[in-house]
Write a protein that holds these residues in place. Structure first.
Motif, PDB file in Angstrom:
ATOM      1  N   LYS A   1     -50.727  26.095  50.352  1.00 58.62           N
ATOM      2  CA  LYS A   1     -52.173  26.341  50.513  1.00 58.62           C
ATOM      3  C   LYS A   1     -52.547  27.700  49.928  1.00 58.62           C
ATOM      4  O   LYS A   1     -53.612  27.861  49.342  1.00 58.62           O
ATOM      5  N   VAL A   2     -51.671  28.674  50.097  1.00 56.73           N
ATOM      6  CA  VAL A   2     -51.928  30.022  49.597  1.00 56.73           C
ATOM      7  C   VAL A   2     -51.625  30.113  48.098  1.00 56.73           C
ATOM      8  O   VAL A   2     -52.309  30.817  47.357  1.00 56.73           O
TER       9      VAL A   2
ATOM     10  N   TRP B   1     -43.776  24.730  54.252  1.00 56.86           N
ATOM     11  CA  TRP B   1     -43.976  24.625  52.799  1.00 56.86           C
ATOM     12  C   TRP B   1     -45.447  24.361  52.496  1.00 56.86           C
ATOM     13  O   TRP B   1     -46.036  24.970  51.611  1.00 56.86           O
ATOM     14  N   GLU B   2     -46.067  23.443  53.251  1.00 57.24           N
ATOM     15  CA  GLU B   2     -47.477  23.115  53.016  1.00 57.24           C
ATOM     16  C   GLU B   2     -48.378  24.331  53.257  1.00 57.24           C
ATOM     17  O   GLU B   2     -49.359  24.522  52.536  1.00 57.24           O
TER      18      GLU B   2
ATOM     19  N   ARG C   1     -41.828  21.487  44.474  1.00 59.12           N
ATOM     20  CA  ARG C   1     -41.604  20.984  45.827  1.00 59.12           C
ATOM     21  C   ARG C   1     -40.282  20.240  45.988  1.00 59.12           C
ATOM     22  O   ARG C   1     -39.564  20.437  46.956  1.00 59.12           O
ATOM     23  N   ASP C   2     -39.959  19.354  45.064  1.00 54.32           N
ATOM     24  CA  ASP C   2     -38.768  18.516  45.206  1.00 54.32           C
ATOM     25  C   ASP C   2     -37.468  19.252  44.889  1.00 54.32           C
ATOM     26  O   ASP C   2     -36.396  18.677  45.020  1.00 54.32           O
TER      27      ASP C   2
ATOM     28  N   CYS D   1     -42.948  39.056  47.438  1.00 49.92           N
ATOM     29  CA  CYS D   1     -42.937  38.928  48.894  1.00 49.92           C
ATOM     30  C   CYS D   1     -44.338  39.139  49.449  1.00 49.92           C
ATOM     31  O   CYS D   1     -45.188  39.752  48.803  1.00 49.92           O
ATOM     32  N   GLU D   2     -44.548  38.599  50.654  1.00 47.66           N
ATOM     33  CA  GLU D   2     -45.813  38.763  51.350  1.00 47.66           C
ATOM     34  C   GLU D   2     -45.612  38.388  52.808  1.00 47.66           C
ATOM     35  O   GLU D   2     -44.611  37.769  53.167  1.00 47.66           O
ATOM     36  N   SER D   3     -46.559  38.766  53.634  1.00 47.42           N
ATOM     37  CA  SER D   3     -46.554  38.356  55.037  1.00 47.42           C
ATOM     38  C   SER D   3     -47.563  37.235  55.209  1.00 47.42           C
ATOM     39  O   SER D   3     -48.672  37.301  54.682  1.00 47.42           O
ATOM     40  N   LEU D   4     -47.151  36.198  55.944  1.00 53.42           N
ATOM     41  CA  LEU D   4     -48.048  35.080  56.236  1.00 53.42           C
ATOM     42  C   LEU D   4     -48.073  34.831  57.734  1.00 53.42           C
ATOM     43  O   LEU D   4     -47.043  34.973  58.408  1.00 53.42           O
ATOM     44  N   SER D   5     -49.236  34.435  58.237  1.00 54.56           N
ATOM     45  CA  SER D   5     -49.348  34.014  59.626  1.00 54.56           C
ATOM     46  C   SER D   5     -49.165  32.513  59.687  1.00 54.56           C
ATOM     47  O   SER D   5     -49.912  31.766  59.039  1.00 54.56           O
ATOM     48  N   VAL D   6     -48.160  32.072  60.420  1.00 53.85           N
ATOM     49  CA  VAL D   6     -47.883  30.642  60.589  1.00 53.85           C
ATOM     50  C   VAL D   6     -47.572  30.400  62.063  1.00 53.85           C
ATOM     51  O   VAL D   6     -47.218  31.328  62.789  1.00 53.85           O
TER      52      VAL D   6
END
Length: 83
Positions: free
Chosen positions: A38-39, A33-34, A47-48, A18-23
């Motif tokens: 990137k991270v 997803w993109e 992906r599919d 787990c992690e925190s992301l800024s989106v």
């Protein structure tokens, strides 16, 4: 900031659970997803096969607009194999 939870193969590829992301607050599931890829570029190989669970509801990757609240949980769920 959202909490991203990784399960099974996605956790192996990301190297963490787990992690925190800024989106952005408003983002399509595919754009989300993109941002995650990137991270963690290694995740691109699943992906599919992957789906999200946002606030414990399944979301397929695509044009569906998500309105995320700070602290929301986004689970990355790869296919589960079993027998």
């Amino acid at each position: 900031q959202v909490s991203v939870l990784y399960f099974a193969r996605s956790a192996e590829l990301a190297g963490l659970r787990c992690e925190s992301l800024s989106v952005p607050r408003q983002i399509t599931s595919l754009q989300l997803w993109e941002e995650i890829v990137k991270v963690h570029p290694r995740l691109a190989v699943i992906r599919d096969q992957v789906v999200f669970a946002v606030r414990q509801e399944y979301v397929l990757l695509g044009d569906q607009l998500l309105v995320l609240q700070p602290g929301d949980e986004v689970a990355v769920i790869p296919p589960i194999s079993g027998g």
